[in-house]
Design a protein around this motif. Structure first.
Motif, PDB file in Angstrom:
ATOM      1  N   UNK A 116       0.844  -1.202   0.000  1.00 47.73           N
ATOM      2  CA  UNK A 116       0.000   0.000   0.000  1.00 47.73           C
ATOM      3  C   UNK A 116       0.878   1.250   0.000  1.00 47.73           C
ATOM      4  N   UNK A 117       1.858   1.277   0.897  1.00 50.69           N
ATOM      5  CA  UNK A 117       2.706   2.466   1.005  1.00 50.69           C
ATOM      6  C   UNK A 117       3.531   2.674  -0.256  1.00 50.69           C
ATOM      7  N   UNK A 118       4.000   1.565  -0.815  1.00 47.38           N
ATOM      8  CA  UNK A 118       4.834   1.666  -2.019  1.00 47.38           C
ATOM      9  C   UNK A 118       4.014   2.223  -3.185  1.00 47.38           C
ATOM     10  N   UNK A 119       2.772   1.738  -3.325  1.00 47.47           N
ATOM     11  CA  UNK A 119       1.929   2.214  -4.420  1.00 47.47           C
ATOM     12  C   UNK A 119       1.544   3.681  -4.206  1.00 47.47           C
ATOM     13  N   UNK A 120       1.219   4.009  -2.980  1.00 42.30           N
ATOM     14  CA  UNK A 120       0.856   5.392  -2.673  1.00 42.30           C
ATOM     15  C   UNK A 120       2.007   6.330  -3.013  1.00 42.30           C
ATOM     16  N   UNK A 121       3.203   5.874  -2.676  1.00 44.24           N
ATOM     17  CA  UNK A 121       4.385   6.701  -2.949  1.00 44.24           C
ATOM     18  C   UNK A 121       4.543   6.937  -4.448  1.00 44.24           C
ATOM     19  N   UNK A 122       3.975   6.039  -5.254  1.00 39.42           N
ATOM     20  CA  UNK A 122       4.087   6.191  -6.712  1.00 39.42           C
ATOM     21  C   UNK A 122       2.836   6.837  -7.292  1.00 39.42           C
ATOM     22  N   UNK A 123       2.018   7.380  -6.403  1.00 32.15           N
ATOM     23  CA  UNK A 123       0.868   8.143  -6.876  1.00 32.15           C
ATOM     24  C   UNK A 123      -0.338   7.318  -7.249  1.00 32.15           C
ATOM     25  N   UNK A 124      -0.368   6.070  -6.818  1.00 30.32           N
ATOM     26  CA  UNK A 124      -1.506   5.218  -7.139  1.00 30.32           C
ATOM     27  C   UNK A 124      -2.559   5.328  -6.042  1.00 30.32           C
ATOM     28  N   UNK A 125      -3.822   5.491  -6.450  1.00 34.39           N
ATOM     29  CA  UNK A 125      -4.919   5.489  -5.471  1.00 34.39           C
ATOM     30  C   UNK A 125      -5.179   4.057  -5.061  1.00 34.39           C
ATOM     31  N   UNK A 126      -4.871   3.750  -3.819  1.00 36.55           N
ATOM     32  CA  UNK A 126      -4.950   2.359  -3.393  1.00 36.55           C
ATOM     33  C   UNK A 126      -5.747   2.233  -2.108  1.00 36.55           C
ATOM     34  N   UNK A 127      -6.592   1.204  -2.102  1.00 38.79           N
ATOM     35  CA  UNK A 127      -7.427   0.928  -0.937  1.00 38.79           C
ATOM     36  C   UNK A 127      -6.935  -0.383  -0.312  1.00 38.79           C
ATOM     37  N   UNK A 128      -6.637  -0.331   0.977  1.00 34.46           N
ATOM     38  CA  UNK A 128      -6.123  -1.510   1.671  1.00 34.46           C
ATOM     39  C   UNK A 128      -7.237  -2.128   2.504  1.00 34.46           C
ATOM     40  N   UNK A 129      -7.698  -3.310   2.082  1.00 36.00           N
ATOM     41  CA  UNK A 129      -8.784  -3.941   2.840  1.00 36.00           C
ATOM     42  C   UNK A 129      -8.202  -4.697   4.027  1.00 36.00           C
ATOM     43  N   UNK A 130      -8.175  -3.998   5.150  1.00 43.03           N
ATOM     44  CA  UNK A 130      -7.588  -4.541   6.378  1.00 43.03           C
ATOM     45  C   UNK A 130      -8.676  -4.897   7.378  1.00 43.03           C
ATOM     46  N   UNK A 131      -9.902  -5.071   6.880  1.00 45.05           N
ATOM     47  CA  UNK A 131     -11.003  -5.344   7.807  1.00 45.05           C
ATOM     48  C   UNK A 131     -10.880  -6.747   8.417  1.00 45.05           C
ATOM     49  N   UNK A 132     -11.445  -6.875   9.580  1.00 44.65           N
ATOM     50  CA  UNK A 132     -11.478  -8.171  10.237  1.00 44.65           C
ATOM     51  C   UNK A 132     -12.680  -8.946   9.707  1.00 44.65           C
ATOM     52  N   UNK A 133     -12.567  -9.349   8.456  1.00 44.19           N
ATOM     53  CA  UNK A 133     -13.640 -10.105   7.803  1.00 44.19           C
ATOM     54  C   UNK A 133     -13.031 -11.316   7.129  1.00 44.19           C
ATOM     55  N   UNK A 134     -13.885 -12.251   6.794  1.00 46.16           N
ATOM     56  CA  UNK A 134     -13.409 -13.414   6.054  1.00 46.16           C
ATOM     57  C   UNK A 134     -13.056 -13.009   4.631  1.00 46.16           C
ATOM     58  N   UNK A 135     -12.149 -13.753   4.040  1.00 46.40           N
ATOM     59  CA  UNK A 135     -11.667 -13.395   2.703  1.00 46.40           C
ATOM     60  C   UNK A 135     -12.801 -13.309   1.693  1.00 46.40           C
ATOM     61  N   UNK A 136     -13.764 -14.226   1.821  1.00 43.32           N
ATOM     62  CA  UNK A 136     -14.858 -14.246   0.857  1.00 43.32           C
ATOM     63  C   UNK A 136     -15.620 -12.933   0.802  1.00 43.32           C
ATOM     64  N   UNK A 137     -15.860 -12.359   1.970  1.00 43.41           N
ATOM     65  CA  UNK A 137     -16.573 -11.080   2.032  1.00 43.41           C
ATOM     66  C   UNK A 137     -15.757  -9.997   1.340  1.00 43.41           C
ATOM     67  N   UNK A 138     -14.463 -10.028   1.545  1.00 38.13           N
ATOM     68  CA  UNK A 138     -13.612  -8.990   0.934  1.00 38.13           C
ATOM     69  C   UNK A 138     -13.589  -9.126  -0.583  1.00 38.13           C
ATOM     70  N   UNK A 139     -13.565 -10.358  -1.067  1.00 38.29           N
ATOM     71  CA  UNK A 139     -13.589 -10.555  -2.529  1.00 38.29           C
ATOM     72  C   UNK A 139     -14.906 -10.050  -3.109  1.00 38.29           C
ATOM     73  N   UNK A 140     -15.996 -10.385  -2.428  1.00 46.87           N
ATOM     74  CA  UNK A 140     -17.308  -9.948  -2.913  1.00 46.87           C
ATOM     75  C   UNK A 140     -17.395  -8.423  -2.963  1.00 46.87           C
ATOM     76  N   UNK A 141     -16.932  -7.793  -1.895  1.00 46.80           N
ATOM     77  CA  UNK A 141     -16.992  -6.333  -1.862  1.00 46.80           C
ATOM     78  C   UNK A 141     -16.076  -5.712  -2.920  1.00 46.80           C
TER      79      UNK A 141
END
Length: 573
Positions: A496-521
């Motif tokens: 995340x930090x590396x991409x941000x440093x290169x000007x990329x808009x990046x969203x880090x899904x760090x939620x305490x959820x199961x992987x399946x929910x994160x993929x769906x979202x």
RNA sequence: CGGGGCGUAGCGCAGUUGGUAGCGCGCGACGUUUGGGACGUUGAGGUCGCAGGUUCGAAUCCUGUCGCCCCGACCA
């Protein structure tokens, strides 16, 4: 940006109020929320998309030296009365404490023209290009389709100011080019269609249409020459041979009245007489500026009131009420016909010229004539193109191919205004000769909030939205599959930090959820590139996948991930 | 503005001949789970859009009203 700290309220179920896919997805994916009919809040993701769209547009405007301004939302009544637009029916009106009256800005021609008349006084001040991008308010009779037609919306509006028509034409092409670039950059295929300017202006104007089943307009397209027009504007070509030759009369059958009890509509009459609508002639009584006029079109055609209004040069035009129809035809509505109607201007569509032995109302209750023929049974005052063009009509441009039809969402509309606003408002400049001349203007609008809907209608799948990179709220989403594994979290944060440093808009899904929910979202909100930090990390890899490509997932060394993602984004842009 | 439909928990919905409201999802707590919307236990959450009326009693019947959606008209 960490997902856990952001605000993306996604919905599992489809809200009952949403019919259109774009509307459903905007709600489900947490981009917008409705406050009232046709009034929406843009949530963080929706607002980010709007800002992305705007930044691409601003870049294109900079490229043609079109300068941004911010204009008032309160428009004084006096100013709108100068152009006769105070009483436009969609205007929201209000009064201040001193009872001074204002309209909420529904468009900005007058405010722009006011600036021009104050500060563009000499030919040396022209040409000039200006724009503004703000909320507009229209009291729409019926908001619909989620973000398709709202009462409060964001509209990007550019205006051009020129000395003469030639200059105006140059500005028009400049803006059109800038908008073409814009649509290409946001990867939204549009058709540029000839259009009717309505009351805005009757000079050249074009609509940028996104072809979609959910569109409100019908577009006619020529597969041969690329011509496109809004059906309400499209000319119907009638071959010269038809126009010049008198209708043949051999084979005419004798006029005959038949009983058609209760059959008022074309379909009912055709059904009753066992024929099809194209053997019927529809007789409609219009009232134009107080004067009734009869209009004839083939049963399966529709009268184009825009063409009719032009032909009649009428200020007001509408179907006659039933009392008027009865007075003129002597029959209830549904049985009007051209045979025997006297003392009335009788306008026939050109298509009647090829009709023989047709069916028409008999001007008495429960009766129609069959075997009606032109010349013998009646003669129209004139023939003209007064019907709505339809698929299979001849292309008016190349005159060889048949037109095809499609539905379209109007995402932009550009007009040559000429002196329509500058003349009544006195926006004149001084020529080199010393003469005062009205500024020649153009206006160029793009519906920003409607674009949200059009983009989604154009690009989605069963799992959710698929944003083009240029307008995606975030370019990349990093999914950390299991946040109790510190190594995964750490790797996600570093990428995340590396991409941000290169000007990329990046969203880090760090939620305490199961992987399946994160993929769906992730799929639902439509981020173009997804990086999964999960089981591969033990072997030093992460998974990189392109949203629009369901089979594109591949493993990449974690050390290379940032480079790979940046390269991928560049490919996708 | 005309036609049609719908208002019951945050979302999706059920609610019988009128007898005082329920299901799924979501939400809180605890535990087990952890790569495509997990499971168990437990808990919170609704003046049934609003106002009148009928009735011993109304989510349910009647009248009015407001809101929302769809079709049409309209769409500067």
């Amino acid at each position: 940006m960490k997902y856990s700290e952001y605000f993306i309220p996604t919905l599992r179920d489809v809200p009952a109020e949403a019919e259109l896919v774009s509307h459903q997805l905007l709600l489900r994916a947490g981009f917008v929320r409705k406050l009232s009919a046709g009034v929406y809040t843009l949530l963080p993701l929706g607002w980010r998309v709007v800002q992305k769209i705007e930044s691409v547009l601003r870049d294109e405007m900079d490229a043609i030296a079109c300068a941004e301004m911010r204009m008032p939302t309160l428009h004084p009544r006096e100013m709108l009365e100068e152009t006769g637009r105070w009483n436009v029916d969609v205007v929201y009106k209000l009064q201040d404490r001193r009872e001074a009256e204002f309209a909420l800005g529904f468009t900005h021609e007058e405010v722009m023209t006011d600036i021009a008349r104050r500060d563009m006084r000499s030919w040396r001040d022209l040409p000039r290009l200006l724009y503004q991008n703000q909320t507009k308010f229209r009291d729409e009779p019926r908001p619909r389709g989620g973000m398709i037609r709202t009462r409060e919306f964001i509209m990007f509006d550019a205006y051009s100011f020129d000395r003469d028509e030639a200059g105006m034409d140059v500005s028009y092409q400049k803006l059109k080019g800038a908008y073409d670039n814009f649509f290409a950059r946001i990867q939204l295929p549009v058709v540029t269609a000839e259009a009717d300017g309505g009351a805005i202006g009757d000079l050249d104007n074009h609509e940028f249409m996104v072809l979609s089943e959910s569109g409100e307009d019908t577009i006619l397209l020529c597969p041969n020459c690329g011509y496109a027009a809004n059906a309400e504007r499209c000319t119907v070509l009638t071959p010269e041979s038809v126009l010049s030759s008198a209708p043949a009369s051999n084979g005419d059958k004798p006029l005959e009245m038949v009983s058609t009890p209760g059959a008022r509509t074309i379909d009912e009459v055709a059904g009753l007489l066992g024929t099809s609508a194209n053997n019927l002639v529809k007789t409609l009584i219009y009232v134009a500026d107080g004067t009734p006029v009869a209009v004839l079109v083939r049963g399966d055609h529709e009268v184009n009131e825009i063409k009719l209004r032009r032909l009649l040069k009428a200020e007001s035009l509408g179907l006659a009420d039933s009392a008027t129809v009865e007075r003129i035809t002597g029959a209830p509505v549904g049985f009007a016909g051209p045979v025997g109607v006297i003392g009335l201007r009788l306008i026939a569509d050109n298509s009647l010229l090829t009709m023989r032995n047709f069916i028409a109302g008999a001007n008495q209750a429960d009766a129609h004539y069959v075997h009606v023929n032109l010349g013998r049974d009646f003669s129209p005052t004139e023939y003209a193109d007064i019907r709505v063009a339809v698929a299979k009509d001849l292309c008016p441009s190349c005159r060889t191919e048949k037109l095809e039809d499609a539905r379209g969402i109007e995402v932009g509309h550009i007009f040559k205004l000429g002196s329509k606003y500058s003349a009544p408002m006195g926006a004149n400049y001084t020529e080199e000769s010393g003469a005062a001349k009205p500024i020649q203007m153009g206006s160029y609008g793009i519906g920003i909030t409607r674009l949200l809907a059009a983009l989604i209608e154009n690009s989605h799948d069963k799992d959710g939205i698929i944003w083009p990179v240029a307008v995606a709220p975030f370019s990349v989403i990093i999914v950390v599959t299991y946040i109790k594994d510190e190594a995964l979290v750490k790797a996600g944060q570093e990428l995340h930090d590396a991409l941000r440093a290169r000007g990329v808009d990046v969203l880090l899904d760090d939620r305490d959820e199961r992987a399946g929910i994160k993929f769906k979202d992730a799929d639902l909100i439509g981020i173009p590139v997804r990086v999964v930090i999960g089981k591969g990390l033990a072997n030093g890899t992460v998974e990189i996948k392109v949203r629009k490509n369901s089979n594109s997932a591949r493993e990449a060394p974690v050390a290379e991930a940032a480079n790979t993602v940046v390269a991928l984004l560049s490919d996708l842009s």
